[in-house]
Write a protein that holds these residues in place. Structure first.
Motif, short mmCIF file in Angstrom:
data_model
loop_
_atom_site.label_atom_id
_atom_site.label_comp_id
_atom_site.label_asym_id
_atom_site.label_seq_id
_atom_site.Cartn_x
_atom_site.Cartn_y
_atom_site.Cartn_z
N VAL A 65 10.16 103.24 37.04
CA VAL A 65 11.00 102.06 36.78
C VAL A 65 10.40 101.11 35.74
O VAL A 65 11.00 100.09 35.42
N ALA A 66 9.22 101.44 35.22
CA ALA A 66 8.60 100.58 34.20
C ALA A 66 9.51 100.47 32.97
O ALA A 66 10.18 101.43 32.58
N ALA A 67 9.55 99.29 32.37
CA ALA A 67 10.48 99.01 31.27
C ALA A 67 10.33 99.98 30.10
O ALA A 67 11.32 100.34 29.44
N ASP A 68 9.11 100.42 29.82
CA ASP A 68 8.89 101.32 28.70
C ASP A 68 9.11 102.79 29.05
O ASP A 68 8.96 103.67 28.22
N VAL A 70 11.77 103.81 31.78
CA VAL A 70 13.00 104.12 32.51
C VAL A 70 14.07 104.75 31.63
O VAL A 70 14.80 105.65 32.07
N ARG A 71 14.18 104.35 30.36
CA ARG A 71 15.22 104.91 29.50
C ARG A 71 14.96 106.37 29.12
O ARG A 71 15.83 107.05 28.60
N HIS A 72 13.74 106.84 29.38
CA HIS A 72 13.42 108.24 29.11
C HIS A 72 13.74 109.15 30.28
O HIS A 72 13.65 110.37 30.17
N GLU A 73 14.09 108.56 31.41
CA GLU A 73 14.41 109.35 32.59
C GLU A 73 15.67 110.19 32.35
O GLU A 73 16.69 109.68 31.86
N LYS A 74 15.62 111.46 32.71
CA LYS A 74 16.78 112.33 32.53
C LYS A 74 17.98 111.85 33.34
O LYS A 74 19.13 112.02 32.93
N LEU A 75 17.73 111.25 34.50
CA LEU A 75 18.82 110.69 35.28
C LEU A 75 19.56 109.63 34.49
O LEU A 75 20.81 109.60 34.47
N ALA A 100 16.45 103.10 42.50
CA ALA A 100 15.59 102.12 41.84
C ALA A 100 15.56 102.36 40.33
O ALA A 100 15.57 101.42 39.53
N VAL A 101 15.55 103.62 39.93
CA VAL A 101 15.58 103.95 38.50
C VAL A 101 16.88 103.47 37.88
O VAL A 101 16.89 102.87 36.79
N LEU A 102 18.00 103.69 38.54
CA LEU A 102 19.29 103.27 38.02
C LEU A 102 19.36 101.74 37.91
O LEU A 102 19.90 101.21 36.94
N ALA A 103 18.81 101.05 38.90
CA ALA A 103 18.79 99.58 38.84
C ALA A 103 17.90 99.09 37.71
O ALA A 103 18.25 98.14 36.99
N ALA A 104 16.74 99.71 37.54
CA ALA A 104 15.83 99.31 36.48
C ALA A 104 16.42 99.56 35.10
O ALA A 104 16.07 98.88 34.13
N ALA A 105 17.35 100.51 35.01
CA ALA A 105 18.02 100.80 33.74
C ALA A 105 19.09 99.76 33.40
O ALA A 105 19.65 99.79 32.30
N GLY A 106 19.38 98.85 34.33
CA GLY A 106 20.29 97.75 34.04
C GLY A 106 21.63 97.79 34.72
O GLY A 106 22.48 96.94 34.46
#
Length: 239
Positions: A65-68, A70-75, A100-106
């Motif tokens: 979920v780190a800002a740098d 999360v956008r690289h996550e395949k999900l 949590a990943v989806l939330a961190a992505a915005g």
């Protein structure tokens, strides 16, 4: 499966009240639920394993979920270009790691979890989650019932139905085995109903996480797939 409940757990959960690990062993409990280091945790009484708890900020989830990162996550990539603050429903919340990943992505994430112990652990994890809680809401509900009664409720619906794990990692086996004891793997007919309900509720897409070589969920072929080394995401475009 017999679950021992220590005195410090939330009221109303299914299980056998016990005073200690020793009492849980004497009662033949397979797992124990209680607090360890401030977190509502699950563990095998007398076993060497690390207790299992929901943690949105530390460990592997904290890295994801780190800002740098999360956008690289395949999900996140599988979700495509959903609008900022769009609503995503995680209909199989489990331990909430992907939510949590989806939330961190915005995105605003609605977590659906029907199993009462998992729901209690998620609620406890959200209590400790900090800023992520502003974009996460937990509902104790059966996913099929909730999705079919809330048609076109979100931009996307995410599904990660449990599947027999073949990896050799002891940590993966422990997490999966304990979750399966609480919430057994869904039958094929149940998976078909879940996918149908998700397609009804998602106005843009449904994303399904599967082991790389696992069969598709029954009922419909995906529009496309995004594959990694061990898992893939089946994407169903709905609009």
């Amino acid at each position: 499966m017999s679950l021992g409940l220590l005195p410090d757990v939330p009221p109303g959960l299914p299980g056998v009240p016990v005073a200690s690990d020793a009492a849980a062993l004497a009662a033949g409990c397979d797992l124990v639920l209680g607090h360890r280091e401030g977190a509502l945790s699950l563990w095998h009484p007398g076993g060497p394993e690390t207790p299992l708890f929901v943690d949105f900020a530390g460990g592997r989830t904290g890295y994801r979920v780190a800002a740098d990162r999360v956008r690289h996550e395949k999900l996140v990539r599988a979700m495509g270009t959903l609008p900022e603050n769009g609503v995503v429903i995680d209909a199989t919340a489990g331990l909430g790691r992907d939510a949590a990943v989806l939330a961190a992505a915005g995105w605003q994430v609605l977590l659906l979890e029907r199993q009462p112990v998992l729901h209690a652990m998620l609620s406890d994890g959200l209590r400790r989650a900090g800023a992520l809680t502003q974009r996460m809401r937990l509902v104790n509900a059966d996913s099929v019932d909730w999705l079919t009664s809330h048609p076109v409720a979100a931009q996307a619906v995410y599904l990660d139905p449990m599947f027999p794990e073949r990896e050799k990692s002891a940590a993966v086996k422990k997490d999966l085995a304990w979750l399966q004891q609480l919430s057994p793997i869904e039958e094929t007919a149940g998976e078909a109903l879940l996918l149908e309900a998700a397609l009804t509720a998602a106005c843009k897409r449904v994303v399904v996480k599967r082991p790389l070589r696992a069969p598709l969920l029954p009922g419909r072929k995906p529009s496309h797939q995004l594959a990694g080394k061990t898992v893939r995401f089946d994407v169903y475009v709905t609009g």
